[in-house]
Design an enzyme around this catalytic site. Structure first.
Site, PDB file in Angstrom:
ATOM      1  N   PHE A 230       0.740  -1.840 -12.768  1.00 56.64           N
ATOM      2  CA  PHE A 230       0.004  -0.618 -12.420  1.00 56.64           C
ATOM      3  C   PHE A 230      -0.513  -0.002 -13.730  1.00 56.64           C
ATOM      4  O   PHE A 230      -0.237   1.138 -14.071  1.00 56.64           O
ATOM      5  CB  PHE A 230       0.878   0.390 -11.655  1.00 56.64           C
ATOM      6  CG  PHE A 230       1.527  -0.162 -10.417  1.00 56.64           C
ATOM      7  CD1 PHE A 230       0.815  -0.245  -9.223  1.00 56.64           C
ATOM      8  CD2 PHE A 230       2.849  -0.597 -10.424  1.00 56.64           C
ATOM      9  CE1 PHE A 230       1.408  -0.737  -8.059  1.00 56.64           C
ATOM     10  CE2 PHE A 230       3.454  -1.099  -9.282  1.00 56.64           C
ATOM     11  CZ  PHE A 230       2.738  -1.165  -8.088  1.00 56.64           C
ATOM     12  N   CYS A 339       5.789   8.954  -9.180  1.00 53.29           N
ATOM     13  CA  CYS A 339       5.093  10.251  -9.242  1.00 53.29           C
ATOM     14  C   CYS A 339       4.935  10.830  -7.842  1.00 53.29           C
ATOM     15  O   CYS A 339       4.118  11.719  -7.621  1.00 53.29           O
ATOM     16  CB  CYS A 339       3.744  10.105  -9.931  1.00 53.29           C
ATOM     17  SG  CYS A 339       2.634   8.953  -9.119  1.00 53.29           S
TER      18      CYS A 339
HETATM   19  N1  SAH Z   1       0.197   3.417 -16.065  1.00 53.53           N
HETATM   20  C1  SAH Z   1      -1.083   4.100 -16.066  1.00 53.53           C
HETATM   21  C2  SAH Z   1      -1.312   4.892 -14.807  1.00 53.53           C
HETATM   22  C3  SAH Z   1      -1.182   4.089 -13.538  1.00 53.53           C
HETATM   23  S1  SAH Z   1      -1.886   4.849 -12.136  1.00 53.53           S
HETATM   24  C4  SAH Z   1      -1.176   5.006 -17.283  1.00 53.53           C
HETATM   25  O1  SAH Z   1      -0.149   5.341 -17.892  1.00 53.53           O
HETATM   26  O2  SAH Z   1      -2.286   5.389 -17.643  1.00 53.53           O
HETATM   27  C5  SAH Z   1      -1.622   3.686 -10.897  1.00 53.53           C
HETATM   28  C6  SAH Z   1      -2.509   2.454 -10.979  1.00 53.53           C
HETATM   29  O3  SAH Z   1      -2.048   1.566  -9.989  1.00 53.53           O
HETATM   30  C7  SAH Z   1      -3.982   2.675 -10.704  1.00 53.53           C
HETATM   31  O4  SAH Z   1      -4.730   2.214 -11.794  1.00 53.53           O
HETATM   32  C8  SAH Z   1      -4.282   1.814  -9.457  1.00 53.53           C
HETATM   33  O5  SAH Z   1      -5.521   1.127  -9.533  1.00 53.53           O
HETATM   34  C9  SAH Z   1      -3.141   0.840  -9.477  1.00 53.53           C
HETATM   35  N2  SAH Z   1      -2.736   0.286  -8.178  1.00 53.53           N
HETATM   36  C10 SAH Z   1      -2.632   0.915  -6.990  1.00 53.53           C
HETATM   37  N3  SAH Z   1      -2.137   0.084  -6.055  1.00 53.53           N
HETATM   38  C11 SAH Z   1      -1.918  -1.104  -6.669  1.00 53.53           C
HETATM   39  C12 SAH Z   1      -1.403  -2.372  -6.249  1.00 53.53           C
HETATM   40  N4  SAH Z   1      -0.998  -2.564  -4.976  1.00 53.53           N
HETATM   41  N5  SAH Z   1      -1.295  -3.353  -7.154  1.00 53.53           N
HETATM   42  C13 SAH Z   1      -1.688  -3.170  -8.438  1.00 53.53           C
HETATM   43  N6  SAH Z   1      -2.191  -2.015  -8.886  1.00 53.53           N
HETATM   44  C14 SAH Z   1      -2.300  -0.992  -8.026  1.00 53.53           C
END
Ligand code: SAH
Length: 396
Positions: A230, A339
């Site tokens: 993520f 979160c």
């Molecule tokens: N770690 C990042 C913030 C992550 S926000 C930081 O510190 O800046 C969550 C992210 O998860 C988003 O970019 C979204 O595109 C991704 N996401 C959502 N569902 C997902 C899934 N099923 N598999 C992979 N990524 C996913």
């Protein structure tokens, strides 16, 4: 006028009064009002939103306050002062890319956490991104902008008023420049790494400032083969890559992975590999393939958007954490976060205990993390706290 139940809630430190506890509505659609109980005793000054389920948001126990420029300036200044450990106290939060502070981006106002209900102000270098998330607050927009510019000199202010809660206030959802112009990409310095925030179209107000302290912590612990799941635009991956041999950054969004690659290049890092994939499928496949990692970060989006989604969310959290625990080599480290406001800290830790039990690994809790200094959490206002995390070590 509000009910005894509404008054009691405020007496216990929560500034919201719901519509069901309003006895006599204010004669205006939105703005500042004096609130009294059913015996006409003054309870304080509040922001009023006629269309909202949250009708009243108290700002003070003092009745009869005039929310003029001086009042907003004083509240904003104390919010900015609260950030002085992050943004060099000497420059008083003044946007200045030449300071020696560790970062040029942080949240300056965290709504109720700073006694400024439904107001969010994020600073990215010399620019500000604001969110006005209630009708009562929106009614003061002009004076808030004046006060904000007096407290924090800026080259431009953008409103990211596209949040869905605006609809529940009867407010339009728009992204619009309020003062000057704000660039499409702003370079953020963050404790030795740099990345581009995207205030106009990026997630949140352009970056996930709330994980800054966790990223720094995890950066100091990283080693070996690392995995950032993520990843969004790679902000954990950048910190991991400074110590780890290699980093795999996984996100379901192709645009996010493309930006992670740009951010890696911006830092001259060549050991980050981006993978566009669903995290659940990716982790399952890696486990099936017998892959091993030394450092893993799990920073998923909020799986529980409402109360009804808690059970399903916990199943999702457990699945990714269980797989991450199994993927780690002995001595490996997992930083895992949630979160979801609706998943509270005890449920989060209980979920990790269950995942550890099922993993067959001996898992040590090395630390519990919460929100950074610029996202203050008020103990009597649970809604101000949503982010929690844990640092786990896989012993054997
Ligand atoms: N770690 C990042 C913030 C992550 S926000 C930081 O510190 O800046 C969550 C992210 O998860 C988003 O970019 C979204 O595109 C991704 N996401 C959502 N569902 C997902 C899934 N099923 N598999 C992979 N990524 C996913």
């Amino acid at each position: 006028m509000i009910s005894a139940r509404g008054a009691r809630r405020w007496a216990l430190g929560h500034p919201w009064v719901f519509r069901s506890d309003v006895v006599v509505p204010a004669p205006i659609d939105a703005g500042a009002v004096d609130v009294v109980d059913q015996r006409e005793r003054p309870l304080g000054t509040a922001l009023w939103s006629a269309a909202s389920e949250i009708s009243v948001r108290f700002v003070s126990r003092d009745p009869g306050l005039v929310l003029d420029r001086a009042w907003w300036e004083a509240r904003l200044r104390s919010a900015v002062d609260r950030r002085s450990p992050i943004l060099d106290a000497a420059n008083h939060g003044k946007p200045d890319s030449n300071t020696n502070s560790d970062t040029n981006a942080c949240r300056l106002v965290h709504g109720e956490g700073d006694g400024l209900p439904s107001l969010v102000v994020d600073r990215f270098d010399r620019w500000l991104v604001v969110q006005l998330l209630s009708a009562g607050l929106e009614a003061h927009r002009a004076v808030i902008l004046e006060a904000l510019q007096a407290v924090v000199p800026t080259d431009g202010i953008l409103a990211r008023n596209d949040a869905s809660v605006r609809a529940r206030e009867g407010l339009p959802r728009v992204i619009e420049p309020l003062v000057g112009t704000v660039p499409e990409g702003i370079e953020v310095r963050e404790h030795g790494v740099r990345y581009l925030a995207a205030p106009h179209g990026g997630q949140k107000t352009g970056a996930f400032l709330d994980q800054r302290e966790a990223r720094v912590l995890v950066g100091t612990l990283a080693r070996g083969r690392a995995l950032d799941v993520f990843s969004y635009h790679g902000s954990f991956a950048l910190h991991l890559a400074r110590r780890a041999e290699s980093v795999t950054a996984v996100d379901v969004s192709a645009a996010a992975i493309a930006r992670a690659a740009e951010n890696a290049a911006l830092n001259g890092l060549t050991n980050i590999r981006g993978v566009e994939a669903d995290a659940f499928e990716f982790l399952r496949a890696e486990e099936a393939a017998g892959a091993r990692y030394d450092t893993i970060v799990l920073d998923p989006p909020a799986f529980a958007k409402n109360r009804g989604a808690i059970a399903g969310a916990l199943r999702g959290y457990k699945e990714i954490n269980l797989r991450a625990m199994r993927l780690l080599a002995p001595g490996g480290m997992l930083y895992t976060a949630s979160c979801s406001y609706h998943v509270r800290k005890p449920e989060f830790l209980a979920m990790l205990e269950e995942a550890a039990a099922d993993s067959g690994r001996r898992v040590i809790l090395r630390g519990i993390t919460g929100q950074p200094l610029d996202h203050p959490e008020v103990l009597t206002v649970p809604e101000t706290g949503y982010l929690k995390g844990a640092v786990l070590e896989i012993q054997d």
